[in-house]
Design a protein around this motif. Structure first.
Motif, PDB file in Angstrom:
ATOM      1  N   LYS A  79       0.828  -1.217   0.000  1.00 54.69           N
ATOM      2  CA  LYS A  79       0.000   0.000   0.000  1.00 54.69           C
ATOM      3  C   LYS A  79       0.859   1.263   0.000  1.00 54.69           C
ATOM      4  CE  LYS A  79      -2.685  -0.020   3.502  1.00 54.69           C
ATOM      5  NZ  LYS A  79      -3.604   0.059   4.609  1.00 54.69           N
ATOM      6  N   ALA A  80       2.021   1.156   0.667  1.00 56.65           N
ATOM      7  CA  ALA A  80       2.897   2.328   0.768  1.00 56.65           C
ATOM      8  C   ALA A  80       3.888   2.416  -0.385  1.00 56.65           C
ATOM      9  CB  ALA A  80       3.659   2.251   2.092  1.00 56.65           C
ATOM     10  N   GLY A  81       3.860   1.436  -1.290  1.00 53.95           N
ATOM     11  CA  GLY A  81       4.824   1.430  -2.391  1.00 53.95           C
ATOM     12  C   GLY A  81       6.149   0.821  -1.975  1.00 53.95           C
ATOM     13  N   GLY A  82       6.122   0.035  -0.911  1.00 59.59           N
ATOM     14  CA  GLY A  82       7.336  -0.654  -0.458  1.00 59.59           C
ATOM     15  C   GLY A  82       7.233  -2.137  -0.725  1.00 59.59           C
ATOM     16  N   LYS A  83       8.014  -2.930   0.033  1.00 60.25           N
ATOM     17  CA  LYS A  83       7.943  -4.378  -0.169  1.00 60.25           C
ATOM     18  C   LYS A  83       8.359  -5.123   1.102  1.00 60.25           C
ATOM     19  CE  LYS A  83      12.600  -4.964  -1.932  1.00 60.25           C
ATOM     20  NZ  LYS A  83      13.524  -5.495  -2.883  1.00 60.25           N
ATOM     21  N   ILE A  84       8.038  -6.402   1.129  1.00 62.42           N
ATOM     22  CA  ILE A  84       8.581  -7.205   2.225  1.00 62.42           C
ATOM     23  C   ILE A  84       9.807  -7.940   1.702  1.00 62.42           C
ATOM     24  CG2 ILE A  84       6.438  -7.552   3.517  1.00 62.42           C
ATOM     25  CD1 ILE A  84       6.383 -10.452   2.440  1.00 62.42           C
ATOM     26  N   THR A  85      10.737  -8.189   2.617  1.00 62.04           N
ATOM     27  CA  THR A  85      11.866  -9.066   2.294  1.00 62.04           C
ATOM     28  C   THR A  85      11.789 -10.220   3.292  1.00 62.04           C
ATOM     29  OG1 THR A  85      13.236  -7.672   3.669  1.00 62.04           O
ATOM     30  CG2 THR A  85      13.407  -7.334   1.311  1.00 62.04           C
ATOM     31  N   ILE A  86      12.245 -11.391   2.833  1.00 63.22           N
ATOM     32  CA  ILE A  86      12.089 -12.584   3.678  1.00 63.22           C
ATOM     33  C   ILE A  86      13.462 -13.135   4.044  1.00 63.22           C
ATOM     34  CG2 ILE A  86      11.103 -14.912   3.820  1.00 63.22           C
ATOM     35  CD1 ILE A  86       9.009 -14.064   1.779  1.00 63.22           C
TER      36      ILE A  86
ATOM     37  N   ILE B 278      19.765 -15.144  13.576  1.00 62.26           N
ATOM     38  CA  ILE B 278      20.389 -13.811  13.509  1.00 62.26           C
ATOM     39  C   ILE B 278      21.107 -13.647  12.164  1.00 62.26           C
ATOM     40  CG2 ILE B 278      22.105 -12.278  14.587  1.00 62.26           C
ATOM     41  CD1 ILE B 278      19.754 -12.752  16.418  1.00 62.26           C
ATOM     42  N   GLY B 279      21.859 -14.682  11.777  1.00 62.57           N
ATOM     43  CA  GLY B 279      22.619 -14.617  10.521  1.00 62.57           C
ATOM     44  C   GLY B 279      21.704 -14.379   9.336  1.00 62.57           C
ATOM     45  N   ALA B 280      20.579 -15.087   9.281  1.00 62.36           N
ATOM     46  CA  ALA B 280      19.649 -14.951   8.152  1.00 62.36           C
ATOM     47  C   ALA B 280      19.026 -13.555   8.123  1.00 62.36           C
ATOM     48  CB  ALA B 280      18.561 -16.020   8.245  1.00 62.36           C
ATOM     49  N   LEU B 281      18.724 -13.009   9.307  1.00 65.43           N
ATOM     50  CA  LEU B 281      18.139 -11.662   9.348  1.00 65.43           C
ATOM     51  C   LEU B 281      19.171 -10.616   8.914  1.00 65.43           C
ATOM     52  CD1 LEU B 281      16.122 -11.964  12.658  1.00 65.43           C
ATOM     53  CD2 LEU B 281      15.120 -11.379  10.457  1.00 65.43           C
ATOM     54  N   GLU B 282      20.385 -10.775   9.449  1.00 63.00           N
ATOM     55  CA  GLU B 282      21.436  -9.782   9.120  1.00 63.00           C
ATOM     56  C   GLU B 282      21.652  -9.676   7.616  1.00 63.00           C
ATOM     57  OE1 GLU B 282      24.567 -11.204  11.626  1.00 63.00           O
ATOM     58  OE2 GLU B 282      24.520  -9.389  12.873  1.00 63.00           O
ATOM     59  N   LYS B 283      21.565 -10.839   6.949  1.00 69.85           N
ATOM     60  CA  LYS B 283      21.790 -10.850   5.497  1.00 69.85           C
ATOM     61  C   LYS B 283      20.760 -10.018   4.745  1.00 69.85           C
ATOM     62  CE  LYS B 283      23.599 -15.401   4.686  1.00 69.85           C
ATOM     63  NZ  LYS B 283      23.142 -16.719   4.369  1.00 69.85           N
ATOM     64  N   LYS B 284      19.547  -9.889   5.322  1.00 72.19           N
ATOM     65  CA  LYS B 284      18.470  -9.228   4.589  1.00 72.19           C
ATOM     66  C   LYS B 284      18.189  -7.797   5.044  1.00 72.19           C
ATOM     67  CE  LYS B 284      17.548 -12.260   1.545  1.00 72.19           C
ATOM     68  NZ  LYS B 284      16.475 -13.142   1.259  1.00 72.19           N
ATOM     69  N   VAL B 285      18.892  -7.328   6.067  1.00 75.26           N
ATOM     70  CA  VAL B 285      18.696  -5.941   6.500  1.00 75.26           C
ATOM     71  C   VAL B 285      19.344  -5.013   5.474  1.00 75.26           C
ATOM     72  CG1 VAL B 285      19.376  -4.228   8.229  1.00 75.26           C
ATOM     73  CG2 VAL B 285      18.544  -6.455   8.965  1.00 75.26           C
ATOM     74  N   THR B 286      18.606  -3.987   5.062  1.00 76.84           N
ATOM     75  CA  THR B 286      19.171  -3.000   4.140  1.00 76.84           C
ATOM     76  C   THR B 286      18.923  -1.599   4.715  1.00 76.84           C
ATOM     77  OG1 THR B 286      17.194  -2.464   2.864  1.00 76.84           O
ATOM     78  CG2 THR B 286      18.385  -4.459   2.200  1.00 76.84           C
ATOM     79  N   SER B 287      19.396  -0.594   4.022  1.00 76.23           N
ATOM     80  CA  SER B 287      19.174   0.778   4.518  1.00 76.23           C
ATOM     81  C   SER B 287      17.694   1.167   4.417  1.00 76.23           C
ATOM     82  CB  SER B 287      20.026   1.750   3.703  1.00 76.23           C
ATOM     83  OG  SER B 287      19.643   1.643   2.342  1.00 76.23           O
ATOM     84  N   ARG B 288      16.914   0.347   3.700  1.00 74.48           N
ATOM     85  CA  ARG B 288      15.476   0.638   3.558  1.00 74.48           C
ATOM     86  C   ARG B 288      14.622  -0.102   4.582  1.00 74.48           C
ATOM     87  NH1 ARG B 288      14.512   4.547  -0.183  1.00 74.48           N
ATOM     88  NH2 ARG B 288      15.759   4.330  -2.030  1.00 74.48           N
ATOM     89  N   THR B 289      15.231  -0.976   5.369  1.00 72.46           N
ATOM     90  CA  THR B 289      14.424  -1.756   6.327  1.00 72.46           C
ATOM     91  C   THR B 289      13.916  -0.832   7.435  1.00 72.46           C
ATOM     92  OG1 THR B 289      15.908  -3.628   5.916  1.00 72.46           O
ATOM     93  CG2 THR B 289      14.392  -3.828   7.769  1.00 72.46           C
TER      94      THR B 289
END
Ligand SMILES: Cc1ncc(COP(=O)(O)O)c(C=O)c1O
Length: 401
Positions: free
Chosen positions: A120-127, A141-152
């Motif tokens: 709705k906001a023009g964003g997205k989910i990452t898994i 923790i490792g799996a989450l760290e891999k997917k964190v970006t400056s947009r999270t």
């Protein structure tokens, strides 16, 4: 009296699925019924917020605030965790290109809600792809760290995961997020009544959970904790009278969530009876309940893993009262060609052997799974019988094994 006699579960079924919808003890249902009778004797007196409803809700709030070590003023009530997750997501000030980080062990309904809010906001989910089986909470923790970006902007994380029954390292995840200025919404649907919760130490931005699962309150009953600085931003899914409050004695956060239109508040008002009853089951109170259910779950998992000749799929420390076992369903099914193997095995176990438990193929996970729940009324002999049945089905399908 046997512990299981406090529940009115069908004695012809080995009910190993407390995790899906809970099961409410007789004494709690009786309390709810008494409350309903009081309500119907004088609906105005009971339901008008400033007459009896608010003081009654505040008593229930005190029960939850004691259980989770949070201030009463930070706890709003919701119908269930799905409701709590949706309230946070739909209120969150997402902007275009923002990302919500969820996990592959997340509850489908809540991941859907995150997807909807982001879209709705023009964003997205990452898994974050968390393996299963996994070695330790470091894999999470490792799996989450891999997917964190400056947009999270927000991480939606389960305290206890639904498909895999794992206790996630929420405190570490919150530290990780805080260091990057990302907010965390913890979905604790299974946690109350399964493990100790200390929201003051955990310090999430948002935490929502059910009373109707492991705390055994009537359905539908849950809470939403929001840290004080963010309460002005979080609105219920239904906007009602509380949106233009005229009161100075109560925050808008509480006023809005307390009244979302005419509803039956008795599942919430019976939570104190539920918590007291669960506390009274063993001399050591809730701590002994958590420990006993945990020990039974580990033993049950061991019995099933031995029968299936597989290793335990996670470290014991990640287990509460749920255990999920990866399963090669085609080894066990008398396939009739009409259903997916997991559904088929579940049907056979229910219809022919009278077990109630989920067997499922989760879209995000590489393996089909079978999950057991061990509540106070469950006995290890139920899992022993399940292991025997699985061995027998395997033998029938693979006679030379
Ligand atoms: C992690 C998690 N979140 C949310 C839910 C949904 O609970 P409810 O339907 O009570 O909102 C569940 C249900 O099993 C769950 O396991």
């Amino acid at each position: 009296m046997l512990i299981r006699d406090h529940w009115q579960l069908n004695p012809d079924i080995d009910f190993l699925n407390h995790g899906s919808f809970g099961a409410c003890p007789r004494i709690v249902l009786q309390k709810q019924y008494e409350l309903l009778q009081q309500l119907e004797r004088d609906p105005i007196q009971f339901l008008a917020p400033e007459r009896e409803l608010e003081p009654k809700l505040d008593e229930a709030r005190q029960t939850i605030s004691n259980l989770v070590n949070a201030s009463k003023s930070d706890i709003a009530f919701v119908r269930n965790s799905t409701d709590g997750v949706n309230a946070v997501l739909s209120s969150f000030p997402f902007e275009e290109h923002d990302e919500i980080l969820v996990t592959s062990h997340g509850y489908n309904a809540c991941n859907n809600a995150a997807h909807h809010a982001a879209q709705k906001a023009g964003g997205k989910i990452t898994i974050a792809d968390i393996p299963f089986p996994l070695n330790s909470s470091a894999d999470v923790i490792g799996a989450l760290e891999k997917k964190v970006t400056s947009r999270t902007r927000l991480i939606l994380i389960d305290h206890v995961t639904s498909p895999t029954g794992l206790i996630f390292p929420v405190e570490e995840i919150i530290s990780l997020a805080r260091a990057k200025d990302i907010r965390v919404l913890v979905d604790g649907a299974h946690a109350p009544g399964m493990l100790p919760i200390d929201l003051t130490t955990m310090a999430p931005d948002y935490y929502t959970a059910n009373h109707h699962k492991w705390l055994c309150a009537p359905k539908a009953s849950g809470f939403l904790f929001v840290t004080p600085e963010l309460q002005h931003q979080v609105r219920p899914n239904v906007i009602s009278h509380g949106a233009n409050p005229t009161r100075s004695d109560r925050s808008r956060f509480l006023t809005e969530f307390d009244w979302t239109g005419t509803h039956d508040p008795t599942p919430l008002l019976a939570v104190q009876t539920a918590a007291q009853f669960m506390e009274s089951l063993y001399a050591g109170g809730l701590t002994e309940l958590y420990d006993k259910n945990h020990e039974k779950t580990l033993r049950g998992r061991e019995i099933l893993c031995d029968a299936l000749e597989i290793a335990a799929p996670s470290h014991n420390s990640m287990i509460g009262s749920l255990a999920t076992i990866p399963i090669q369903t085609e080894q066990f099914c008398r396939l009739d060609g009409t259903a997916a193997p997991a559904e088929n095995l579940q049907k056979i176990l229910f219809q022919e052997y009278h077990f109630e438990l989920p067997v499922f193929q989760c879209r995000e996970l590489p393996t089909a799974c079978l999950r057991i729940s061990m509540q106070a009324y469950n006995e290890i002999s139920q899992v022993e019988r399940l292991a025997e049945v699985l061995s027998q089905l395997k033998q029938e399908r693979n006679p030379r094994v």
